[in-house]
Structures are given as structure tokens and as C-alpha cells.
Motif scaffolding. Structure first.
Motif, PDB file in Angstrom:
ATOM      1  N   LEU A 199       0.804  -1.202   0.090  1.00  0.00           N
ATOM      2  CA  LEU A 199      -0.151   0.151  -0.158  1.00  0.00           C
ATOM      3  C   LEU A 199       0.844   1.248  -0.033  1.00  0.00           C
ATOM      4  O   LEU A 199       1.795   1.423   0.779  1.00  0.00           O
ATOM      5  N   MET A 200       0.607   2.032  -0.836  1.00  0.00           N
ATOM      6  CA  MET A 200       1.781   3.089  -0.988  1.00  0.00           C
ATOM      7  C   MET A 200       0.888   4.524  -1.362  1.00  0.00           C
ATOM      8  O   MET A 200       0.154   4.613  -2.071  1.00  0.00           O
ATOM      9  N   VAL A 201       1.573   5.525  -0.693  1.00  0.00           N
ATOM     10  CA  VAL A 201       1.327   6.865  -1.013  1.00  0.00           C
ATOM     11  C   VAL A 201       2.068   7.300  -2.233  1.00  0.00           C
ATOM     12  O   VAL A 201       3.077   7.167  -2.394  1.00  0.00           O
ATOM     13  N   ARG A 202       1.148   7.824  -3.284  1.00  0.00           N
ATOM     14  CA  ARG A 202       1.681   8.231  -4.543  1.00  0.00           C
ATOM     15  C   ARG A 202       1.187   9.525  -5.014  1.00  0.00           C
ATOM     16  O   ARG A 202      -0.044  10.020  -4.612  1.00  0.00           O
ATOM     17  N   ALA A 203       1.918  10.528  -5.814  1.00  0.00           N
ATOM     18  CA  ALA A 203       1.324  11.401  -6.279  1.00  0.00           C
ATOM     19  C   ALA A 203       0.204  11.103  -7.083  1.00  0.00           C
ATOM     20  O   ALA A 203       0.457  10.294  -8.050  1.00  0.00           O
ATOM     21  N   GLY A 204      -0.734  11.593  -7.158  1.00  0.00           N
ATOM     22  CA  GLY A 204      -1.945  11.405  -8.026  1.00  0.00           C
ATOM     23  C   GLY A 204      -2.852  10.156  -7.391  1.00  0.00           C
ATOM     24  O   GLY A 204      -3.819  10.002  -8.171  1.00  0.00           O
ATOM     25  N   LEU A 235      -1.285  15.379   3.844  1.00  0.00           N
ATOM     26  CA  LEU A 235       0.174  15.189   4.182  1.00  0.00           C
ATOM     27  C   LEU A 235       0.430  13.840   4.189  1.00  0.00           C
ATOM     28  O   LEU A 235       1.569  13.491   4.105  1.00  0.00           O
ATOM     29  N   GLU A 236      -0.609  12.838   4.821  1.00  0.00           N
ATOM     30  CA  GLU A 236      -0.143  11.592   5.358  1.00  0.00           C
ATOM     31  C   GLU A 236      -1.352  10.800   5.446  1.00  0.00           C
ATOM     32  O   GLU A 236      -2.458  11.438   5.538  1.00  0.00           O
ATOM     33  N   TYR A 237      -1.076   9.598   5.580  1.00  0.00           N
ATOM     34  CA  TYR A 237      -2.008   8.385   5.780  1.00  0.00           C
ATOM     35  C   TYR A 237      -1.519   7.344   6.545  1.00  0.00           C
ATOM     36  O   TYR A 237      -0.392   7.209   6.705  1.00  0.00           O
ATOM     37  N   ILE A 238      -2.362   6.548   7.218  1.00  0.00           N
ATOM     38  CA  ILE A 238      -2.124   5.806   8.237  1.00  0.00           C
ATOM     39  C   ILE A 238      -2.844   4.449   8.108  1.00  0.00           C
ATOM     40  O   ILE A 238      -4.087   4.864   8.099  1.00  0.00           O
ATOM     41  N   SER A 239      -2.286   3.318   7.789  1.00  0.00           N
ATOM     42  CA  SER A 239      -2.972   2.053   7.431  1.00  0.00           C
ATOM     43  C   SER A 239      -2.960   1.442   8.739  1.00  0.00           C
ATOM     44  O   SER A 239      -2.229   1.639   9.816  1.00  0.00           O
ATOM     45  N   ASP A 240      -3.962   0.445   9.093  1.00  0.00           N
ATOM     46  CA  ASP A 240      -4.028  -0.441  10.116  1.00  0.00           C
ATOM     47  C   ASP A 240      -3.117  -1.700  10.148  1.00  0.00           C
ATOM     48  O   ASP A 240      -3.134  -2.580  10.903  1.00  0.00           O
ATOM     49  N   GLY A 241      -2.098  -1.570   8.990  1.00  0.00           N
ATOM     50  CA  GLY A 241      -1.506  -3.012   8.917  1.00  0.00           C
ATOM     51  C   GLY A 241      -2.118  -4.109   8.282  1.00  0.00           C
ATOM     52  O   GLY A 241      -1.483  -5.295   8.006  1.00  0.00           O
ATOM     53  N   LEU A 242      -3.367  -3.966   7.859  1.00  0.00           N
ATOM     54  CA  LEU A 242      -4.231  -4.873   7.353  1.00  0.00           C
ATOM     55  C   LEU A 242      -4.852  -4.518   5.779  1.00  0.00           C
ATOM     56  O   LEU A 242      -5.483  -5.248   5.259  1.00  0.00           O
ATOM     57  N   GLY A 243      -4.109  -3.267   5.239  1.00  0.00           N
ATOM     58  CA  GLY A 243      -4.372  -2.782   4.111  1.00  0.00           C
ATOM     59  C   GLY A 243      -5.511  -1.884   4.253  1.00  0.00           C
ATOM     60  O   GLY A 243      -6.189  -1.470   3.062  1.00  0.00           O
ATOM     61  N   HIS A 244      -5.965  -1.221   5.366  1.00  0.00           N
ATOM     62  CA  HIS A 244      -7.098  -0.316   5.381  1.00  0.00           C
ATOM     63  C   HIS A 244      -6.518   0.882   5.975  1.00  0.00           C
ATOM     64  O   HIS A 244      -5.999   0.907   6.851  1.00  0.00           O
ATOM     65  N   VAL A 245      -6.711   2.025   5.122  1.00  0.00           N
ATOM     66  CA  VAL A 245      -6.473   3.372   5.535  1.00  0.00           C
ATOM     67  C   VAL A 245      -7.462   3.669   6.434  1.00  0.00           C
ATOM     68  O   VAL A 245      -8.708   4.106   5.905  1.00  0.00           O
ATOM     69  N   PHE A 267      -8.178  13.040  10.213  1.00  0.00           N
ATOM     70  CA  PHE A 267      -9.501  12.585  10.117  1.00  0.00           C
ATOM     71  C   PHE A 267      -9.190  11.022  10.478  1.00  0.00           C
ATOM     72  O   PHE A 267      -8.454  10.324  10.019  1.00  0.00           O
ATOM     73  N   TYR A 268     -10.150  10.461  10.959  1.00  0.00           N
ATOM     74  CA  TYR A 268     -10.437   8.789  11.021  1.00  0.00           C
ATOM     75  C   TYR A 268     -11.441   8.331  10.497  1.00  0.00           C
ATOM     76  O   TYR A 268     -12.813   9.148  10.068  1.00  0.00           O
ATOM     77  N   ARG A 269     -11.283   7.073   9.842  1.00  0.00           N
ATOM     78  CA  ARG A 269     -12.619   6.448   9.262  1.00  0.00           C
ATOM     79  C   ARG A 269     -12.818   5.049   9.965  1.00  0.00           C
ATOM     80  O   ARG A 269     -12.257   4.440  10.474  1.00  0.00           O
ATOM     81  N   PRO A 270     -14.301   5.228  10.608  1.00  0.00           N
ATOM     82  CA  PRO A 270     -14.601   4.222  11.436  1.00  0.00           C
ATOM     83  C   PRO A 270     -14.582   3.001  10.652  1.00  0.00           C
ATOM     84  O   PRO A 270     -14.680   2.940   9.625  1.00  0.00           O
ATOM     85  N   ASP A 271     -14.536   2.031  11.599  1.00  0.00           N
ATOM     86  CA  ASP A 271     -14.437   0.494  10.778  1.00  0.00           C
ATOM     87  C   ASP A 271     -15.527   0.101  10.271  1.00  0.00           C
ATOM     88  O   ASP A 271     -16.637   0.265  10.420  1.00  0.00           O
ATOM     89  N   ALA A 294       0.084   5.288  14.993  1.00  0.00           N
ATOM     90  CA  ALA A 294      -0.176   3.783  14.453  1.00  0.00           C
ATOM     91  C   ALA A 294      -1.750   3.306  15.016  1.00  0.00           C
ATOM     92  O   ALA A 294      -2.124   3.763  15.728  1.00  0.00           O
ATOM     93  N   VAL A 295      -2.230   2.651  14.022  1.00  0.00           N
ATOM     94  CA  VAL A 295      -3.537   2.216  14.353  1.00  0.00           C
ATOM     95  C   VAL A 295      -3.479   0.621  14.935  1.00  0.00           C
ATOM     96  O   VAL A 295      -2.868  -0.018  14.457  1.00  0.00           O
ATOM     97  N   ASP A 296      -4.357   0.470  16.045  1.00  0.00           N
ATOM     98  CA  ASP A 296      -4.385  -0.743  16.474  1.00  0.00           C
ATOM     99  C   ASP A 296      -5.857  -1.375  15.937  1.00  0.00           C
ATOM    100  O   ASP A 296      -6.718  -1.056  16.307  1.00  0.00           O
ATOM    101  N   SER A 297      -5.579  -2.326  15.026  1.00  0.00           N
ATOM    102  CA  SER A 297      -6.633  -3.127  14.579  1.00  0.00           C
ATOM    103  C   SER A 297      -7.838  -3.825  15.589  1.00  0.00           C
ATOM    104  O   SER A 297      -8.793  -3.821  15.331  1.00  0.00           O
ATOM    105  N   ILE A 298      -6.994  -4.313  16.080  1.00  0.00           N
ATOM    106  CA  ILE A 298      -7.869  -5.258  17.177  1.00  0.00           C
ATOM    107  C   ILE A 298      -8.547  -4.540  18.375  1.00  0.00           C
ATOM    108  O   ILE A 298      -9.698  -5.054  18.451  1.00  0.00           O
TER     109      ILE A 298
END
Length: 684
Positions: A199-204, A235-245, A267-271, A294-298
Motif C-alpha cells: 500500500l503506497m502513498v503516491r502523487a495522484g 500530508l499523510e495516511y496511516i494504515s491499520d497494517g491490514l491494508g485499510h487506510v 481524520f479517521y474512518r470508522p471501521d 499507529a492504528v491498533d486494528s484489534i
């Protein structure tokens, strides 16, 4: 000092005096203590281009190299990672000249030599980091600096390559020009359950448009799927380590301008939801608000840092809509400032903070016990870090270090309880009989006790000897216990070295940070000069041979100390220093962070009074300056101005400028030259 590109440059590998918070040591040839749960077995000796056994390097150093060349050598390992199955190692090492090499080695094969996978020329690109995405394929960042329309820009690309050097693939299809850089993006999730994808942050983001987006990228075929469409202020994104931003941060502009305000809204995205909800506002310029890491998915929560009672603490906020907050760990003396993470999912296993020595608080009981056992196995006063692991976490890549040993990597097998030495970090200095660095404290003029580290040369009484006060960079930084190549070099040449954590340093809370080291320069520089006075009062420093040496803000502190106390220091060495605060402000105009820099430096009489270039007439000691002309942190104009002002006032000054080198002057030849010239310059 990170000014021009405040939030971007500070994340780049500048290779300053201390590149990492953690100290590094080695335990080669040291028997394990009785009763331990593991045993240290003979290490893997690596022989290849530029990578030889530590014993051979030490012997070569003793016979053919000067002390300046030994201590000025860049680390033999820049970056290192372990394959998902734990059988292969990849590491980046310096090549000939400015080049950097990526090596891979099969740890399952006895006496296996590393194979060079690829090489970067160093003119202008370097290999920055590499990580395994499968057991046969690596993803790396390549970056450097180059001139564009009269300005120096950082650039980077993300590339993939097989460990045998085949099938290279550029993953950065676009580069985003923003914040003083041409960035090719970053990896935010290694997707360990999806073979070969990231999962990659990319321009565009792959979907067109301006700004940063997120895409899932197949590193073998190059195919991609857009996960988050780009938006210009993100500026940035944080994943939960399972592929979900789950988290994104967007900069807040200064009024109706395009300037950065020094604030980020997260901002956060509810599960299970596609909608974004407000999480927090971080005012990084004023050190307030919640900063998610860091996101703790559990636990469906996000870990981050926020000030509590004037000191940074680790806090978790629920992502279920309630935003309920829990303090996970706080300390009553210092900031809690770093997460401890492990595994290909970047699992959070603890937190760390620095008292006299960096300490770890582990939430994982197994790792906590293992860390204690490893520290015991390697002897007292040792620090260890878990650097990487196999996907099942049965094999751990460990790094160990201390003040008197520059360090080594180990492979630890949980199942066999065996620990194999792998690579030394700085093999040239391993047999140099390094000096101990001990925590001390001394009184400032107002009675405040200032923490510091004192390194005395070995084999003497440490009385009436040449001495150096060496303030750290930043100013939002602090020195920590551990190996320091500058301090160790000077100690090896008979100098006592004092490293004060003056008021204005970070790590000790808001009250200690004060107004920052520029607006509160009288307090900060007063603490630095008081360190010199203490060395004299304790009988350590010979008054006629007391000098001051600093890099970045430390260079500013060295020069301004010579203004504040012109008779105290007999020589000044300033590397990449800030010298004029008004120039620092004017340089930021037109850049996105101009408003932040303006507020950070402030306005008032301290602009002139706190600028060594504007007070050059007060300086009595001879001055030695060094600077790279590709420095994005502190513009080379700062040293050029200082040289000019000193010459205008008939002061003694020597200035050396290095082409195409950045703030850290990351070149072994140049660093050796700086050490030798400063040694010849300082009074003995």
C-alpha cells in the motif's frame, strides 16, 4: 535545524551527529552470562565488495588509517532488513566514492557471501532504505538532492527489484513537487498476507489529480488499484497494517494564503465506513494537540502522542465514534516520544523515553522478558533494539549498542535460543579503545541543574586537559547516552567532551523547552557557556585550551557563546551553523512554511542580539566554519555571511565549503577532513 522545509525535511535521512535515538554496541567475543535463556553462537562473516570481516577492517585501520579517517568513516551499514521467512538479509552499505550498494545474503547457507543486488551512483541519487516484500523481492527508496531553477530540491523514487538484481521496476509513476521536494511517495503498509503487493502513498494516487493519494501496487507487475483519491492538502495516511487506510492528515493553510499554518487536522474512518470524521488538530509549531502514529486494528484505536501535564505521553483514542481517550503511558520527568514496533504488520509492542539512558516500556510480556534477557546476556549498560522480524516473529533482527562500542546486528532464533552476530555498524572503530560517556549535571547561573554527558579520554586523570563543549543540533532535539563519533574522536585525541542538554532542548517537557533555542537564546546559550565554566571549576578543563564545537543549531550555539562570553572559549568550530536570524526569516518567505518559521523565530530585539553574524565584532576566539552548498536545513548563505562579517571586523576565520553535500556532510573523505582540520585548529 530544519527550517526551509519544516515538516518534509525533518523526515529525511540527514545523517547528522546522531542519526538515531538509540545507542549501539557490540558483544562479539564476549561470553554469555550464566543462567541465560539464549546462547551466542559464532557469527556469519561477510566478505564482499566493501564488506569485510570486522577483524580485518580493524587491522587495516590500525596500520593504514589516521584517527580522522577511522572516526570520520560513514557507517558500514545504512539500513538492514530480514526476509519474511527469516532466511535472507538485505543491507545497504557504502560503495566506492559516493556510491551506495544494496547487498543480499542467504543466511541458511554456510559461509555464504553477500551478493550485490544494485548500486546507486551518489551523483545525485543514493539508496535510502530497502525492505523485503517477498522472500525474493525488495522495495527500496532512492533519493538525493539536485538543483532546479536555482534552488536545491530533495527528490525520491520507490523502486522494486529481485534479490538477484533482476526485474527492476519503478513504482513512483509520478513525483509530487511540494514542500521543497520532488517526492515519489512512500510505503504505508507492507501487506504481508498479499504476496508482492504494498500500500503506497503516491502523487495522484493513480487516479489523476493533484496531491497525495493511496494505491495498492503489485511490485512484480506494476499494476495498481487506487484506494484513496488525491487531495491537494493531504500530508499523510496511516494504515491499520491490514491494508485499510484509517487515518489521514491534512495541512491547514494560513488564512487565505497557501502558506502552512503549522497545524494539521487529522481524520479517521470508522471501521467498515467510507466516511471521514474529525479526529484531532495538531499544532506542531506550538507543540499542542494529538499526533497519531499507529492504528491498533484489534482494539479499533489509534496510538499517538499528546502533552499531558507539560510532557508528551502515549495516548490511545477509540475509532468507534466515541473518540474516548486512554493514557497508555506517561512519565513524570521526561517526554515519552517513540513507539516500539515489530513485525511486518508494524505491531506496536511498547514505547520508549530517555532519562540518562533510553528506556523501553514493553506491552508485550514475551518481548519484555526477551529484552531483559538480551541486555543481561550482552552485559551491563547495553541497549538493544528489535529492528525487524520474520513474518511469524520467530526470528528477530536485533541491534545492540552502547557508548564504548559502535554496535552490531544479531539474528536471534526464538525456537533454538541462539543469537548469531551478523554485521558491525562501524568496524573501523571497534578496536579503538573508546572512552566512556557518563551522565553528569552542573549548575547554571540561576542555580538550575543542567543534565549533560561527559566523555573523558582514557588512560588519564581527566584533570587540567584540553576540553570541548559540544552543544547538540535542533534546537528541538537532545543528546542521549550512546556512541557519538564526534565526541569519541576528540576524546581519542586527549580532549574532555561535554554535551549539555541546555534549556531549549526537547525531551524534558514544555517548561524545559522554554521559548525554543532562538527566542530564548539567552537562557540556552547561558547554559552552554556555564558548561564551560563548570569544566574549569571542576579542574577538568585547562582554561587556555577550552573550545566549543557544534553542528547545525550547535554551530549557532558555538558562535553565539563566543559572543556572549568572548573570553571563555579559545576556539570555535561551527559546522553548518545558523548565523543570522533575520536572514533565516527572510529565506523562508515564499516557501509554504514561511508563517511557521516567522512565528518560531519571533520578532524583537533578540533577532539582532541573538545573531552571531550581527555581533561578530564581539568575538575574540578564532573561528573555523564548514558547510555544504546543498544544505536544505541551513542555507549555505549563513556561513558565507558569517565569514564575511568576521573578516570585516578583522577576526580570525577559516571557512571550507563542500559542493553538492547536504546538512549532514555525509562523505567519509569530507568528514575525515573536518575532523583533522578541527584537530589542528583547536588549542591543546
Amino acid at each position: 535545524m530544519n527550517i526551509r522545509n519544516w515538516r518534509t525535511v525533518c523526515t529525511m535521512p540527514e545523517y547528522g551527529r546522531r542519526c538515531c535515538r538509540s545507542p549501539w554496541i557490540s558483544c562479539r567475543n564476549r561470553p554469555a552470562k550464566k543462567g541465560l535463556v539464549m546462547r551466542i553462537v559464532p557469527g556469519i562473516l561477510l566478505f564482499s565488495l566493501g564488506v569485510v570481516s570486522t577483524a580485518a577492517l580493524a587491522e587495516d585501520a590500525d596500520q593504514h588509517r589516521t584517527a580522522a579517517q577511522i572516526f570520520g568513516a560513514v557507517p558500514a551499514v545504512f539500513d538492514i532488513s530480514l526476509s519474511p521467512d527469516g532466511t535472507k538479509l538485505a543491507f545497504i552499505a557504502p560503495g566506492p566514492g559516493k556510491m551506495t550498494d544494496l547487498f543480499a545474503v542467504d543466511l541458511s547457507q554456510a559461509n555464504q557471501d553477500p551478493v550485490r543486488v544494485t548500486r546507486a551512483s551518489g551523483d545525485p541519487e543514493d539508496l535510502q532504505w530497502c525492505n523485503w516484500v517477498t522472500n525474493a523481492r525488495l522495495v527500496c527508496q532512492v533519493g538525493g538532492r539536485q538543483e532546479h531553477n536555482g534552488e536545491i530540491y530533495w527528490f525520491s523514487n520507490i523502486v522494486a527489484i529481485n534479490s538477484d538484481g533482476s526485474n527492476p521496476l519503478l513504482l513512483s509513476k509520478y513525483r509530487q513537487k511540494a514542500f521543497g521536494s520532488f517526492s515519489g511517495g512512500s510505503v504505508i503498509d507492507w501487506l504481508p498476507d498479499e504476496e508482492g503487493s504494498i500500500l503506497m502513498v503516491r502523487a495522484g494516487g493513480g487516479g489523476g489529480g493533484y496531491g497525495w493519494g493511496v494505491a495498492k501496487v503489485d511490485t512484480i507487475s506494476g499494476k495498481m488499484k487506487t484506494e484513496e483519491n488525491p487531495k491537494g492538502e493531504t500530508l499523510e495516511y496511516i494504515s491499520d497494517g491490514l491494508g485499510h487506510v484509517r487515518i489521514k492528515g491534512m495541512r491547514i493553510k494560513e488564512g487565505r494564503t497557501e502558506l502552512d499554518s503549522g497545524r494539521i487536522r487529522y481524520f479517521y474512518r470508522p471501521d467498515g465506513s467510507d466516511e471521514w470524521e474529525v479526529l484531532s488538530t495538531l499544532d506542531y509549531a506550538n507543540r499542542t494537540g494529538f499526533n497519531p502514529y499507529a492504528v491498533d486494528s484489534i482494539g479499533n484505536r489509534v496510538f499517538g502522542f499528546t502533552p499531558i501535564n507539560g510532557r508528551m505521553a502515549l495516548v490511545a483514542i477509540k475509532l468507534d465514534g466515541s473518540k474516548s481517550q486512554e493514557v497508555i503511558f506517561a512519565h513524570d520527568q521526561v517526554d515519552v516520544d517513540s513507539l516500539l514496533r515489530i513485525g511486518r504488520n508494524n505491531r506496536v509492542v511498547g514505547v520508549s523515553y530517555a532519562l540518562e539512558k533510553r528506556e523501553g516500556e514493553y506491552f508485550d510480556p514475551e518481548l519484555s522478558s526477551l529484552a531483559t534477557a538480551l541486555e543481561s546476556a550482552l552485559g551491563n549498560k547495553k541497549s538493544i533494539n528489535f529492528i525487524d522480524s520474520s513474518q511469524d516473529e520467530t526470528k528477530l533482527l536485533i541491534w545492540a549498542g552502547a557508548d564504548t562500542d559502535p554496535g552490531q546486528y544479531f539474528l536471534f532464533d526464538k525456537q533454538t535460543k541462539q543469537m548469531n552476530p551478523l554485521l558491525g555498524v562501524r568496524p573501523l572503530v571497534e578496536n579503538q579503545n573508546l572512552a566512556e560517556s557518563r551522565p553528569v549535571s552542573y549548575p547554571a547561573a540561576d542555580g538550575t541543574m543542567i543534565p549533560a554527558y561527559l566523555t573523558l579520554p582514557r588512560g588519564g586523570l581527566g584533570k587540567n586537559i584540553p576540553a570541548i563543549v559540544m552543544p547538540h543540533g535542533g534546537p528541538e532535539a537532545r543528546d542521549e547516552w550512546g556512541f557519538d563519533w564526534l565526541a569519541q574522536f576528540y576524546a581519542s585525541q586527549g580532549f574532555a567532551v561535554m554535551q549539555p542538554n541546555f534549556r531549549g532542548s526537547s525531551g524534558y517537557g514544555d517548561a524545559w523547552y522554554h521559548k525554543n533555542g532562538f527566542q530564548g537564546w539567552r537562557t540556552s546559550i547561558g547554559d552552554v557557556t556555564d558548561a564551560g565554566r563548570w569544566l574549569i571549576s571542576e579542574g577538568i578543563a585547562k582554561p587556555s585550551a577550552l573550545s566549543i564545537v557544534g553542528w547545525s543549531y550547535g554551530g549557532y550555539a558555538a558562535l553565539q557563546s563566543a559572543v556572549l562570553a568572548p573570553d571563555l572559549f579559545k576556539a570555535v568550530v561551527a559546522i553548518a551553523p545558523v548565523t543570522d536570524l533575520s536572514l533565516l526569516k527572510s529565506e523562508s518567505r515564499g516557501y509554504y512554511n514561511g508563517a511557521v518559521v516567522r512565528e518560531f523565530i519571533g520578532a524583537g530585539s533578540h533577532i539582532k542580539e541573538g545573531s552571531p553574524a550581527q555581533n561578530a565584532a564581539a568575538i575574540k576566539a578564532p573561528v573555523l566554519l564548514f558547510h555544504g552548498n546543498y544544505d536544505q536545513n541551513v542555507d549555505v548563505k549563513q556561513s558565507r555571511l558569517m565569514e564575511s562579517k568576521l573578516k570585516d571586523n578583522d577576526k580570525s576565520v577559516q571557512y571550507y565549503e563542500y559542493p553538492k553535500l547536504a546538512h549532514g556532510l555525509h562523505d567519509a573523505r569530507v568528514r575525515a577532513e573536518i575532523l583533522q582540520k578541527s584537530l589542528d585548529f583547536l588549542p591543546k
